[in-house]
Design an enzyme around this catalytic site. Structure first.
Site, PDB file in Angstrom:
ATOM      1  N   THR A   1       0.765  -1.126   0.038  1.00  0.00           N
ATOM      2  CA  THR A   1       0.067  -0.058  -0.089  1.00  0.00           C
ATOM      3  C   THR A   1       0.773   1.290  -0.038  1.00  0.00           C
ATOM      4  OG1 THR A   1      -1.988   0.996   1.152  1.00  0.00           O
ATOM      5  CG2 THR A   1      -0.179   0.170   2.747  1.00  0.00           C
TER       6      THR A   1
ATOM      7  N   ILE B   1       3.289   4.450  -0.184  1.00  0.00           N
ATOM      8  CA  ILE B   1       4.110   4.931  -1.206  1.00  0.00           C
ATOM      9  C   ILE B   1       4.877   3.500  -1.677  1.00  0.00           C
ATOM     10  CG2 ILE B   1       6.665   6.179  -1.118  1.00  0.00           C
ATOM     11  CD1 ILE B   1       5.355   7.721   1.495  1.00  0.00           C
ATOM     12  N   GLY B   2       4.961   2.653  -0.732  1.00  0.00           N
ATOM     13  CA  GLY B   2       5.799   1.269  -1.183  1.00  0.00           C
ATOM     14  C   GLY B   2       5.059   0.862  -2.631  1.00  0.00           C
TER      15      GLY B   2
ATOM     16  N   TYR C   1       8.309   7.496  17.194  1.00  0.00           N
ATOM     17  CA  TYR C   1       8.405   7.801  15.781  1.00  0.00           C
ATOM     18  C   TYR C   1       9.658   8.895  15.217  1.00  0.00           C
ATOM     19  CZ  TYR C   1       6.943   8.555  10.999  1.00  0.00           C
ATOM     20  OH  TYR C   1       6.822   8.475   9.375  1.00  0.00           O
TER      21      TYR C   1
HETATM   22  N1  NAP Z   1       2.693   9.401   4.687  1.00  0.00           N
HETATM   23  C1  NAP Z   1       3.587  10.297   4.989  1.00  0.00           C
HETATM   24  O1  NAP Z   1       3.190  11.583   5.059  1.00  0.00           O
HETATM   25  C2  NAP Z   1       5.126  10.071   5.337  1.00  0.00           C
HETATM   26  C3  NAP Z   1       5.906  10.917   5.631  1.00  0.00           C
HETATM   27  C4  NAP Z   1       7.337  10.894   5.884  1.00  0.00           C
HETATM   28  C5  NAP Z   1       7.581   9.423   6.139  1.00  0.00           C
HETATM   29  N2  NAP Z   1       6.794   8.556   5.539  1.00  0.00           N
HETATM   30  C6  NAP Z   1       7.293   7.150   5.635  1.00  0.00           C
HETATM   31  O2  NAP Z   1       6.972   6.612   4.508  1.00  0.00           O
HETATM   32  C7  NAP Z   1       6.813   4.948   4.637  1.00  0.00           C
HETATM   33  C8  NAP Z   1       5.931   4.414   3.745  1.00  0.00           C
HETATM   34  O3  NAP Z   1       4.500   4.825   4.572  1.00  0.00           O
HETATM   35  P1  NAP Z   1       3.343   5.161   3.912  1.00  0.00           P
HETATM   36  O4  NAP Z   1       2.951   6.710   4.137  1.00  0.00           O
HETATM   37  O5  NAP Z   1       3.114   4.592   2.516  1.00  0.00           O
HETATM   38  O6  NAP Z   1       2.400   4.362   4.857  1.00  0.00           O
HETATM   39  P2  NAP Z   1       1.245   3.284   4.769  1.00  0.00           P
HETATM   40  O7  NAP Z   1       0.423   3.223   3.734  1.00  0.00           O
HETATM   41  O8  NAP Z   1       0.571   3.038   6.136  1.00  0.00           O
HETATM   42  O9  NAP Z   1       2.137   1.962   4.310  1.00  0.00           O
HETATM   43  C9  NAP Z   1       3.011   1.506   5.335  1.00  0.00           C
HETATM   44  C10 NAP Z   1       3.586  -0.015   4.946  1.00  0.00           C
HETATM   45  O10 NAP Z   1       4.521  -0.511   5.935  1.00  0.00           O
HETATM   46  C11 NAP Z   1       3.924  -1.811   6.154  1.00  0.00           C
HETATM   47  N3  NAP Z   1       4.161  -2.050   7.618  1.00  0.00           N
HETATM   48  C12 NAP Z   1       4.156  -1.701   8.685  1.00  0.00           C
HETATM   49  N4  NAP Z   1       4.615  -2.224   9.773  1.00  0.00           N
HETATM   50  C13 NAP Z   1       5.114  -3.191   9.315  1.00  0.00           C
HETATM   51  C14 NAP Z   1       5.994  -4.382   9.843  1.00  0.00           C
HETATM   52  N5  NAP Z   1       6.071  -4.573  11.156  1.00  0.00           N
HETATM   53  N6  NAP Z   1       6.463  -5.340   9.144  1.00  0.00           N
HETATM   54  C15 NAP Z   1       5.936  -5.211   7.845  1.00  0.00           C
HETATM   55  N7  NAP Z   1       5.671  -4.317   6.991  1.00  0.00           N
HETATM   56  C16 NAP Z   1       5.223  -3.176   7.841  1.00  0.00           C
HETATM   57  C17 NAP Z   1       2.499  -1.837   6.014  1.00  0.00           C
HETATM   58  O11 NAP Z   1       1.722  -3.206   5.831  1.00  0.00           O
HETATM   59  P3  NAP Z   1       0.241  -3.371   6.360  1.00  0.00           P
HETATM   60  O12 NAP Z   1      -0.524  -2.742   5.268  1.00  0.00           O
HETATM   61  O13 NAP Z   1       0.318  -4.930   6.458  1.00  0.00           O
HETATM   62  O14 NAP Z   1       0.006  -2.733   7.584  1.00  0.00           O
HETATM   63  C18 NAP Z   1       2.351  -0.971   4.925  1.00  0.00           C
HETATM   64  O15 NAP Z   1       2.517  -1.976   3.771  1.00  0.00           O
HETATM   65  C19 NAP Z   1       7.100   4.813   6.089  1.00  0.00           C
HETATM   66  O16 NAP Z   1       8.204   4.406   6.488  1.00  0.00           O
HETATM   67  C20 NAP Z   1       6.718   6.003   6.635  1.00  0.00           C
HETATM   68  O17 NAP Z   1       7.106   6.222   8.011  1.00  0.00           O
HETATM   69  C21 NAP Z   1       5.554   8.713   5.295  1.00  0.00           C
END
Ligand code: NAP
Length: 328
Positions: A54, A56-57, A206
């Site tokens: 889901t 960014i990934g 965090y």
């Molecule tokens: N969104 C923002 O504004 C923002 C800003 C700065 C940095 N980031 C960083 O960007 C990165 C991607 O986040 P996102 O925004 O795309 O959030 P997201 O949509 O919540 O995606 C997070 C992903 O990480 C997975 N995950 C979480 N805990 C895990 C674990 N213990 N083992 C394996 N997978 C795990 C989730 O899997 P499940 O779906 O199974 O839970 C999901 O696939 C993160 O490192 C976040 O800190 C995001």
């Protein structure tokens, strides 16, 4: 014109002012948005993306699959991963997309994942440590580490170390940590409180986890540069994803209204990760922090080499890294 504006009712004037300010802010965001312009193909290359089901990934996976890479989706939930895999194959037209189960909050799972990769993959060109979570309650994992800290930092730390030998063999190769500007929201990093042993605050955990990624990027980069492996970290921007899924409902309501207006889409948020994974211009750049596809400033703390070394050593102990598993 000014006379006309002044003649409007006061509420209209305030509404107009707010609209102009918000419009200006939106224009600024649009103007500063970093977009990866590289057209580089990745045929024959293998990429691992953690948390690729889901946000960014997933967008990163779609882009890199379109470029012809073998994309390994490292996800904890096989059902979510299977749905994402179908979407990624459909959108990219690339069938070379595979799922490998990985729960970063379990050192056993990280070790099993890494062992499977070392057994089954001949090469690894890009490791993208993208997964992350923001939890609101203190929880300890089966390893006795704080859940958020282990998911964001310790799990990726162990994974990177276990895969470093393969990355070196496949050089030139790249390691990318999706950190955050939130790394700068803390002015200290208490090595005695990495797992909330002394006190717990969800925000601080965090910030610690994202600062730890930035510090370990800095520490590892010079250790592996001569072997052709680069290590960089990044802030993706404020991105509309599921990252706030554990936040209180009042926050979710505000987010539902404001985020679509001012946050990047997941595809926009993936641009800096994609840039670091493919662009020729960063092939020899290492130990840096990026935002909007450009090198950006980190906090003073994130540049502290002494702290980075100590954190690295403490992390090695906490994830029980064996001497023979050190590949630097
Ligand atoms: N969104 C923002 O504004 C923002 C800003 C700065 C940095 N980031 C960083 O960007 C990165 C991607 O986040 P996102 O925004 O795309 O959030 P997201 O949509 O919540 O995606 C997070 C992903 O990480 C997975 N995950 C979480 N805990 C895990 C674990 N213990 N083992 C394996 N997978 C795990 C989730 O899997 P499940 O779906 O199974 O839970 C999901 O696939 C993160 O490192 C976040 O800190 C995001």
């Amino acid at each position: 014109m000014l006379t006309f504006l002044c003649s409007l009712p006061i509420l209209w004037q305030i509404g107009l002012l707010i609209s102009v300010l918000l419009g200006g802010f939106k224009a600024y965001l649009w103007y500063t948005l970093g977009v990866c312009t590289s057209t580089k193909k990745l045929t024959g290359k293998t990429v691992i993306i953690t948390g690729a089901n889901t946000g960014i990934g997933k967008e990163t996976a779609i882009d890199l699959a379109k470029r012809g890479a073998r994309v390994i989706l490292a996800c904890r939930d096989p059902k979510k991963a299977a749905i994402a895999k179908d979407d990624i194959i459909r959108e990219s037209g690339n069938k070379n997309v595979v799922i490998r189960q990985l729960d970063l909050a379990s050192l056993k799972s990280v070790r099993k994942f890494a062992a499977d990769i070392l057994k089954s993959e001949l090469r690894l060109d890009v490791l993208i440590n993208n997964a992350g979570c923001a939890t609101i309650e203190k929880t300890l994992t089966e390893d006795g580490l704080e859940y958020q800290m282990q998911s964001n930092h310790f799990g990726h730390f162990l994974l990177t170390n276990l895969l470093l030998g393969l990355l070196k063999k496949s050089a030139p190769s790249r390691i990318i940590h999706v950190s955050s500007m939130a790394h700068a929201f803390t002015k200290t990093l208490d090595l005695n409180n990495l797992n909330s042993e002394l006190s717990y605050d969800t925000g601080t955990v965090y910030y610690y986890s994202k600062l730890s990624q930035a510090l370990c990027t800095r520490h590892l980069a010079p250790l592996v540069f001569n072997s052709g492996v680069t290590v960089n970290c990044l802030h993706p921007g404020a991105v509309q994803t599921e990252i706030f899924r554990n936040a209180p409902s009042w926050f979710q309501m505000i987010a539902a209204i404001t985020f679509p207006l001012f946050f990047k889409s997941a595809k926009e948020g993936a641009q800096t990760t994609i840039h670091l994974a493919v662009a020729d211009e960063v092939a020899n750049v290492t130990g840096e922090y990026f935002s909007d596809c450009k090198i950006a400033k980190t906090s003073k703390l994130a540049k502290d080499a002494g702290l980075a070394k100590k954190l690295w050593e403490v992390s090695e102990t906490l994830v029980k890294l064996k001497p023979e598993e050190r590949h630097y």
